[in-house]
Design an enzyme around this catalytic site. Structure first.
Site, short mmCIF file in Angstrom:
data_model
loop_
_atom_site.label_atom_id
_atom_site.label_comp_id
_atom_site.label_asym_id
_atom_site.label_seq_id
_atom_site.Cartn_x
_atom_site.Cartn_y
_atom_site.Cartn_z
N ASP A 128 7.44 0.53 -0.97
CA ASP A 128 6.62 -0.19 -1.93
C ASP A 128 7.53 -0.78 -3.02
O ASP A 128 8.49 -1.47 -2.70
CB ASP A 128 5.55 0.76 -2.49
CG ASP A 128 4.50 0.09 -3.35
OD1 ASP A 128 3.56 -0.50 -2.80
OD2 ASP A 128 4.62 0.15 -4.59
N TYR A 199 -5.19 -7.45 -8.98
CA TYR A 199 -4.56 -6.33 -9.69
C TYR A 199 -3.28 -6.71 -10.41
O TYR A 199 -3.04 -6.26 -11.54
CB TYR A 199 -4.32 -5.15 -8.74
CG TYR A 199 -3.19 -5.33 -7.77
CD1 TYR A 199 -1.96 -4.73 -7.98
CD2 TYR A 199 -3.35 -6.08 -6.60
CE1 TYR A 199 -0.92 -4.88 -7.08
CE2 TYR A 199 -2.31 -6.23 -5.70
CZ TYR A 199 -1.11 -5.64 -5.95
OH TYR A 199 -0.07 -5.79 -5.07
N TYR A 286 5.20 -4.07 -13.31
CA TYR A 286 4.55 -5.33 -12.97
C TYR A 286 4.61 -6.32 -14.13
O TYR A 286 4.62 -7.54 -13.90
CB TYR A 286 3.09 -5.09 -12.62
CG TYR A 286 2.84 -4.41 -11.29
CD1 TYR A 286 2.64 -5.16 -10.14
CD2 TYR A 286 2.79 -3.02 -11.19
CE1 TYR A 286 2.38 -4.56 -8.92
CE2 TYR A 286 2.54 -2.41 -9.97
CZ TYR A 286 2.34 -3.17 -8.84
OH TYR A 286 2.11 -2.57 -7.64
N HIS A 343 -0.49 2.05 4.50
CA HIS A 343 0.55 1.71 3.52
C HIS A 343 1.50 2.85 3.20
O HIS A 343 2.65 2.62 2.86
CB HIS A 343 -0.10 1.23 2.22
CG HIS A 343 0.90 0.87 1.16
ND1 HIS A 343 1.71 -0.25 1.26
CD2 HIS A 343 1.27 1.49 0.01
CE1 HIS A 343 2.50 -0.31 0.20
NE2 HIS A 343 2.27 0.73 -0.56
#
Length: 368
Positions: A128, A199, A286, A343
């Site tokens: 990830d 998101y 992020y 995932h």
């Protein structure tokens, strides 16, 4: 409380499999950890084994604990394994400033960690966000990187991961087209494609997501760590209002789609850590996407080390087809797809991950 990107899509589209109670193998214990001072902060670092070094980088919202199944396999294969709680996670320091989580700081943490542990170079294996960080280590600190192993996360130049055509196409209304521009701010481009409740964009705008996730860390983690949801092939059939995630942030239902990835004891570990840190430091990664893109405009995006890309058959966002064309930017690339996986590959399919990683390491980074 809010859904994450994986479970939300499954719930809205009503494409999940029937919920069931899974069975788990007992999780192996983690090795001892210690605080290591690096780049002006302390990282909580687990270490085991001897031999050539492999550094394991967890994703969002993970921990060093993500790699509990890989550590003993890599040690048995003859490797020294270094596994940090990355900046803002677990028992590592979590600076308050958003700017403290840019990729320059994150990669400098790892360079300093190698220095403090007297390691000249290492293979960086990430999942990830950890996979994205491993690719960035190869771009920004090539002399310290012997190779990259990425789980689920392909290398897309100039922070264009969320603008990859495989992701963007289903998000567009019928008849619309969009081509990403590597010379334009990726967040600005995402605002042209997605709802503001997508998101990544939601993380840019205020702290609504932080508050929702922090309200009940255990429920948040349990809703994130799902498997046996929709197939990646079904993503393209979803209507744009679902792909744009306009319902992101709705309450988590009592019955969750799919199956749990974590058993109760594993969930306890995640819960304890995120009660302590909250999710804001992790979300701050992020919030640096635009800053990281701008800082990397002059950086050659070709990965010049051997690399292994492990994808998961049913990851609906980071889908296997996104690796097509990666050889242009990663010439020494080997790819594999793990069947019947979603995932959370290090925890869903540890045996398969370990087999592929050890085989590749022995061929490209031998122990003798």
């Amino acid at each position: 409380m809010l859904f994450t990107r994986r479970i939300l899509l499954a719930g809205l589209a009503a494409l999940t499999l029937g919920a069931a109670t899974p069975t788990w193998a007992e999780a192996p214990p983690m090795p001892p950890s210690a605080l290591v001072s690096t780049n002006g902060i302390n990282l909580n670092v687990y270490e085991a084994g001897s031999g050539p070094t492999v550094v394991l980088l967890h994703g969002f919202p993970g921990l060093a604990y993500t790699w509990r199944h890989q550590i003993p396999a890599l040690v048995a294969a003859g490797y020294r394994v270094i596994v940090p709680d990355l900046r803002g996670y677990g028992a590592s320091d979590a600076p308050a400033d958003v700017e403290a989580y840019d990729v320059a700081s994150l990669t400098s943490d790892l360079v300093g960690l190698l220095d403090r542990l007297d390691v000249r170079e290492a293979v960086f294996m990430g999942h990830d966000w950890g996979g994205l960080l491993a690719w960035q280590m190869a771009l920004l600190h090539r002399d310290r990187v012997a190779g990259v192993v990425s789980l689920n996360t392909p290398h897309v130049p100039h922070w264009g991961l969320w603008l990859h055509p495989e992701i963007v196409k289903p998000a567009l209304a019928k008849g619309r087209t969009f081509v990403a521009d590597p010379k334009a701010d990726p967040i600005a481009q995402m605002r042209k494609v997605y709802s503001s409740d997508m998101y990544v964009l939601m993380f840019q705008d205020g702290n609504r997501a932080d508050k929702a996730m922090n309200a009940n860390p255990r429920a948040t983690i349990r809703s994130v760590y799902r498997k046996d949801l929709m197939r990646s092939s079904q993503w393209g059939d979803l209507p744009p209002f679902v792909v744009n995630m306009e319902y992101y942030g709705k309450p988590i239902p009592p019955e969750l789609p799919g199956k749990d990835v974590l058993d109760a004891e594993e969930l306890d570990v995640y819960e304890r850590n995120f009660i302590r840190t909250g999710f804001t430091p992790a979300i701050n990664w992020y919030r640096n996407i635009s800053r990281d893109w701008k800082a990397g405009l002059a950086v050659d995006q070709k990965v010049r080390v051997p690399a292994l890309m492990i994808t998961a058959e049913h990851d609906v966002v980071l889908r296997p087809s996104m690796t097509e064309g990666m050889h242009d930017h990663v010439p020494e690339l080997e790819t594999h797809v793990i069947a019947d996986a979603w995932h959370w590959t290090p925890e869903e399919k540890p045996d398969e991950v370990n087999r592929l990683a050890v085989d590749w390491l022995h061929r490209h980074y031998p122990t003798h």
